[in-house]
Design a protein around this motif. Structure first.
Motif, PDB file in Angstrom:
ATOM      1  N   LYS A   1      30.812  91.572   1.336  1.00 53.62           N
ATOM      2  CA  LYS A   1      31.371  90.888   2.499  1.00 53.62           C
ATOM      3  C   LYS A   1      32.837  90.530   2.254  1.00 53.62           C
ATOM      4  O   LYS A   1      33.682  90.692   3.141  1.00 53.62           O
ATOM      5  CB  LYS A   1      30.563  89.633   2.807  1.00 53.62           C
ATOM      6  CG  LYS A   1      30.965  88.938   4.068  1.00 53.62           C
ATOM      7  CD  LYS A   1      30.036  87.768   4.363  1.00 53.62           C
ATOM      8  CE  LYS A   1      30.414  87.093   5.648  1.00 53.62           C
ATOM      9  NZ  LYS A   1      29.540  85.969   5.958  1.00 53.62           N
ATOM     10  N   ILE A   2      33.163  90.076   1.034  1.00 50.32           N
ATOM     11  CA  ILE A   2      34.541  89.742   0.694  1.00 50.32           C
ATOM     12  C   ILE A   2      35.408  90.994   0.728  1.00 50.32           C
ATOM     13  O   ILE A   2      36.528  90.982   1.250  1.00 50.32           O
ATOM     14  CB  ILE A   2      34.607  89.056  -0.687  1.00 50.32           C
ATOM     15  CG1 ILE A   2      33.975  87.673  -0.610  1.00 50.32           C
ATOM     16  CG2 ILE A   2      36.032  88.962  -1.190  1.00 50.32           C
ATOM     17  CD1 ILE A   2      33.785  87.002  -1.962  1.00 50.32           C
ATOM     18  N   LEU A   3      34.897  92.110   0.175  1.00 45.63           N
ATOM     19  CA  LEU A   3      35.661  93.349   0.168  1.00 45.63           C
ATOM     20  C   LEU A   3      35.907  93.874   1.576  1.00 45.63           C
ATOM     21  O   LEU A   3      36.993  94.370   1.882  1.00 45.63           O
ATOM     22  CB  LEU A   3      34.951  94.406  -0.677  1.00 45.63           C
ATOM     23  CG  LEU A   3      34.984  94.191  -2.189  1.00 45.63           C
ATOM     24  CD1 LEU A   3      34.142  95.248  -2.895  1.00 45.63           C
ATOM     25  CD2 LEU A   3      36.407  94.202  -2.695  1.00 45.63           C
TER      26      LEU A   3
ATOM     27  N   THR B   1      36.049  92.024   4.329  1.00 44.49           N
ATOM     28  CA  THR B   1      37.006  91.118   4.954  1.00 44.49           C
ATOM     29  C   THR B   1      38.411  91.399   4.455  1.00 44.49           C
ATOM     30  O   THR B   1      39.360  91.455   5.247  1.00 44.49           O
ATOM     31  CB  THR B   1      36.628  89.654   4.665  1.00 44.49           C
ATOM     32  OG1 THR B   1      35.282  89.427   5.104  1.00 44.49           O
ATOM     33  CG2 THR B   1      37.561  88.698   5.353  1.00 44.49           C
ATOM     34  N   LEU B   2      38.559  91.586   3.142  1.00 50.10           N
ATOM     35  CA  LEU B   2      39.859  91.902   2.568  1.00 50.10           C
ATOM     36  C   LEU B   2      40.396  93.219   3.114  1.00 50.10           C
ATOM     37  O   LEU B   2      41.588  93.335   3.446  1.00 50.10           O
ATOM     38  CB  LEU B   2      39.752  91.955   1.042  1.00 50.10           C
ATOM     39  CG  LEU B   2      41.039  92.077   0.262  1.00 50.10           C
ATOM     40  CD1 LEU B   2      41.940  90.871   0.537  1.00 50.10           C
ATOM     41  CD2 LEU B   2      40.748  92.181  -1.220  1.00 50.10           C
ATOM     42  N   GLY B   3      39.549  94.215   3.250  1.00 48.78           N
ATOM     43  CA  GLY B   3      39.951  95.499   3.826  1.00 48.78           C
ATOM     44  C   GLY B   3      40.403  95.359   5.271  1.00 48.78           C
ATOM     45  O   GLY B   3      41.376  95.973   5.688  1.00 48.78           O
TER      46      GLY B   3
ATOM     47  N   ILE C   1      41.656  92.644   6.643  1.00 50.31           N
ATOM     48  CA  ILE C   1      42.935  91.932   6.648  1.00 50.31           C
ATOM     49  C   ILE C   1      44.072  92.889   6.298  1.00 50.31           C
ATOM     50  O   ILE C   1      45.119  92.888   6.958  1.00 50.31           O
ATOM     51  CB  ILE C   1      42.887  90.734   5.680  1.00 50.31           C
ATOM     52  CG1 ILE C   1      41.959  89.659   6.230  1.00 50.31           C
ATOM     53  CG2 ILE C   1      44.285  90.170   5.437  1.00 50.31           C
ATOM     54  CD1 ILE C   1      41.662  88.546   5.251  1.00 50.31           C
ATOM     55  N   ILE C   2      43.871  93.725   5.280  1.00 49.40           N
ATOM     56  CA  ILE C   2      44.897  94.690   4.898  1.00 49.40           C
ATOM     57  C   ILE C   2      45.161  95.669   6.035  1.00 49.40           C
ATOM     58  O   ILE C   2      46.311  96.033   6.307  1.00 49.40           O
ATOM     59  CB  ILE C   2      44.491  95.420   3.609  1.00 49.40           C
ATOM     60  CG1 ILE C   2      44.528  94.453   2.435  1.00 49.40           C
ATOM     61  CG2 ILE C   2      45.389  96.625   3.338  1.00 49.40           C
ATOM     62  CD1 ILE C   2      43.961  95.013   1.151  1.00 49.40           C
TER      63      ILE C   2
ATOM     64  N   LEU D   1      51.474  83.865   3.019  1.00 49.43           N
ATOM     65  CA  LEU D   1      50.172  83.977   2.355  1.00 49.43           C
ATOM     66  C   LEU D   1      49.708  82.642   1.798  1.00 49.43           C
ATOM     67  O   LEU D   1      48.509  82.329   1.853  1.00 49.43           O
ATOM     68  CB  LEU D   1      50.236  85.028   1.251  1.00 49.43           C
ATOM     69  CG  LEU D   1      50.301  86.477   1.709  1.00 49.43           C
ATOM     70  CD1 LEU D   1      50.468  87.402   0.505  1.00 49.43           C
ATOM     71  CD2 LEU D   1      49.073  86.849   2.509  1.00 49.43           C
TER      72      LEU D   1
ATOM     73  N   PHE E   1      46.137  80.951   2.819  1.00 46.35           N
ATOM     74  CA  PHE E   1      45.119  80.583   1.835  1.00 46.35           C
ATOM     75  C   PHE E   1      44.902  79.075   1.788  1.00 46.35           C
ATOM     76  O   PHE E   1      43.792  78.616   1.516  1.00 46.35           O
ATOM     77  CB  PHE E   1      45.477  81.133   0.460  1.00 46.35           C
ATOM     78  CG  PHE E   1      45.305  82.627   0.374  1.00 46.35           C
ATOM     79  CD1 PHE E   1      44.135  83.240   0.767  1.00 46.35           C
ATOM     80  CD2 PHE E   1      46.332  83.425  -0.092  1.00 46.35           C
ATOM     81  CE1 PHE E   1      43.972  84.608   0.696  1.00 46.35           C
ATOM     82  CE2 PHE E   1      46.195  84.796  -0.173  1.00 46.35           C
ATOM     83  CZ  PHE E   1      45.009  85.388   0.225  1.00 46.35           C
TER      84      PHE E   1
ATOM     85  N   ARG F   1      36.766  75.631   3.838  1.00 49.82           N
ATOM     86  CA  ARG F   1      35.669  76.079   2.999  1.00 49.82           C
ATOM     87  C   ARG F   1      34.743  74.982   2.635  1.00 49.82           C
ATOM     88  O   ARG F   1      34.787  73.921   2.482  1.00 49.82           O
ATOM     89  CB  ARG F   1      36.231  76.698   1.742  1.00 49.82           C
ATOM     90  CG  ARG F   1      35.437  77.890   1.362  1.00 49.82           C
ATOM     91  CD  ARG F   1      36.183  78.691   0.360  1.00 49.82           C
ATOM     92  NE  ARG F   1      35.759  80.038   0.566  1.00 49.82           N
ATOM     93  CZ  ARG F   1      35.447  80.852  -0.386  1.00 49.82           C
ATOM     94  NH1 ARG F   1      35.609  80.496  -1.624  1.00 49.82           N
ATOM     95  NH2 ARG F   1      35.036  82.040  -0.133  1.00 49.82           N
TER      96      ARG F   1
END
Length: 68
Positions: free
Chosen positions: A6-8, A10-12, A14-15, A57, A61, A68
């Protein structure tokens, strides 16, 4: 380890969005970036662009950490 995919993803995403937006918003070559041209060689030091991206950034963050 179920959260890693899920993190990967989401990161993809965003990129992908940032890459798409960079096609329309030219943040490179800001005043303060250093460009040295000598003959056939060009050296580019994006100092101000790096600072701007770092601030953006950091803000993103920071706000993600608050929720969170």
């Amino acid at each position: 380890m179920t959260g890693v995919p899920k993190i990967l993803m989401t990161l993809g995403a965003i990129i992908f969005v940032v890459g798409f937006l960079m096609q329309f918003i030219h943040i490179g070559r800001l005043p303060g970036d250093i460009i040295v041209k000598k003959g056939n060689t060009t050296v580019y030091f994006p100092i101000v662009t790096s600072i701007l991206v770092s601030i953006i950034l950091s803000a993103i963050f920071y706000f993600l950490g608050k929720f969170r």
